[in-house]
Enzyme design. Structure first.
Site, PDB file in Angstrom:
ATOM      1  N   SER A  81      33.617  -9.325  -1.576  1.00  0.00           N
ATOM      2  CA  SER A  81      33.190  -9.215  -2.975  1.00  0.00           C
ATOM      3  C   SER A  81      32.520  -7.899  -3.319  1.00  0.00           C
ATOM      4  CB  SER A  81      32.263 -10.376  -3.343  1.00  0.00           C
ATOM      5  OG  SER A  81      33.003 -11.558  -3.528  1.00  0.00           O
ATOM      6  N   ALA A  82      32.266  -7.043  -2.338  1.00  0.00           N
ATOM      7  CA  ALA A  82      31.838  -5.687  -2.686  1.00  0.00           C
ATOM      8  C   ALA A  82      32.927  -4.994  -3.500  1.00  0.00           C
ATOM      9  CB  ALA A  82      31.512  -4.891  -1.431  1.00  0.00           C
TER      10      ALA A  82
END
Length: 405
Positions: A81-82
């Site tokens: 999710s970065a």
């Protein structure tokens, strides 16, 4: 432990913290990079390229097995999710160019999205995790999830699980299709192509949303999620009545459903998944690329023009959602796609914006201090938003700033 790379004078505490992650926190392979006022001051990597190549490199036996391929300068990794932090720059840049109005209905750009009671959902609500569609009534197969037309059709038809705009909850996977559908209809390009052409190429970033086959050899393997978290890790530091871990075990909970919209769960080492343009979860990057990207949101970097105008930079850090998160079950803060500094997602300070990746990776910018930060790892932990290895590095950055203030 053979740590490679460079550390500018005065920034040695970050290197020390990076080494301790291997010695004390079971790190296997990782990289960290930091920019300060546009200058790269930390650029380090160590360990093994593949997390499943023998024992942890920081183990008591003295290091990695002889046949383990080392993490190299060019090694990239899936950052989970970065990816959202990079992808969230796209609508901000479209707004900066006059192509997207945050307060317009999503349906003004994407007519099919108005189905099932979503006709008044605004772009602002979509980006701030307030649209009410963190789940799908029917999970998608991997083949469906990576097909833009199929996946965006499914999310457009989905009814909200709360009245849009009245609450927020982390759209863990559906953010991929919400953002993909919007960007495709505004620009005529997929979001992966837009990032490649408008962000990665101008800045010279080793960063992809949709990994090209020609770059696949550079990407290390993620390991399985660690069964036991290191002592004191505290993935989510607030303690709700029901923990996110407990909720995840309940197949009927919003938490489990939000993280389970692709069934079966994808193998992040699968070339098909890595090649998918999933801006919520499947980006691939080096730590250096994450740091350089965030540095460019703050100002010029090595001759490259800054990404954000001052107004866009201010907007990136403006709170749009805060308080109890219906998916993560703790207090979270979001801007227009970016996570903001707070108890559940501690970054560097009040002005910070960026995004963690579940299990480890982290990228963010801090306009107040001029810091841009990137950390990638192949050793997955159960942490959701506050990995102890990343946090140790962030604290070290803070210690340097405090000492030089």
């Amino acid at each position: 432990m053979d740590v490679q790379g460079t550390v500018a004078a005065g920034w040695e505490p970050v290197g020390d913290a990076f080494l301790r992650n291997f010695e004390q926190r079971g790190e296997r392979g990782a990289a960290v990079a930091v920019h300060h006022d546009g200058r790269r001051v930390v650029d380090l990597w160590a360990g093994t390229r593949d997390a499943d190549a023998g024992e942890a490199v920081g183990s008591a036996d003295g290091g990695a097995p002889a046949d383990a391929e080392p993490w190299r300068e060019e090694t990239a990794q899936v950052v989970r999710s970065a990816t959202k932090g990079v992808a969230s720059a796209v609508p901000l840049l479209l707004h900066q160019r006059g192509l997207l109005d945050p307060d317009a209905p999503v349906a003004a750009y994407w007519p099919e999205f108005k189905a099932a009671g979503k006709d008044r959902v605004t772009v602002r609500q979509l980006l701030a995790h307030r649209a009410g569609v963190p789940v799908l009534d029917r999970p998608l197969t991997l083949a469906e999830a990576v097909d833009l037309e199929t996946a965006t059709r499914a999310i457009a038809a989905q009814a909200p699980v709360w009245e849009p705009g009245t609450a927020h909850g982390y759209h863990a996977h559906t953010f991929s299709w919400l953002l993909s559908g919007l960007v495709h209809r505004v620009t005529g390009r997929t979001i992966g192509r837009w990032v490649a052409e408008e962000i990665a190429a101008p800045l010279g970033l080793d960063l992809w949303i949709g990994l090209p086959a020609a770059e696949a050899h550079r990407v290390g393997r993620l390991g399985p999620v660690a069964e036991i978290e290191p002592p004191g890790s505290g993935a989510l530091r607030l303690r709700p009545k029901r923990s996110v871990t407990e909720a995840y075990r309940d197949p009927d909970s919003l938490t489990r459903r939000a993280f389970g919209v692709i069934d079966p769960g994808p193998d992040e080492n699968d070339p098909v998944y890595r090649a998918a343009e999933l801006p919520g979860s499947a980006g691939v990057a080096t730590a250096r690329a994450l740091s350089r990207f965030y540095a460019a949101t703050l100002g010029p970097v090595d001759g490259a023009e800054r990404l954000f105008t001052p107004d866009t930079l201010a907007l990136a850090g403006t709170e749009q959602s805060a308080g109890a998160d219906r998916v993560l079950l703790v207090g979270t803060r979001f801007g227009l796609g970016h996570m903001l500094h707070g108890p559940a997602s501690p970054l560097l300070g009040p002005s910070s914006f960026g995004h963690p990746g579940r299990g480890g990776s982290l990228g963010f910018a801090d306009p107040e201090s001029g810091i841009a930060f990137g950390y990638v790892t192949n050793g997955m932990r159960k942490t959701v938003t506050a990995d102890p290895r990343a946090q140790s590095l962030v604290r070290a950055v803070g210690s340097v700033l405090a000492r030089t203030a």
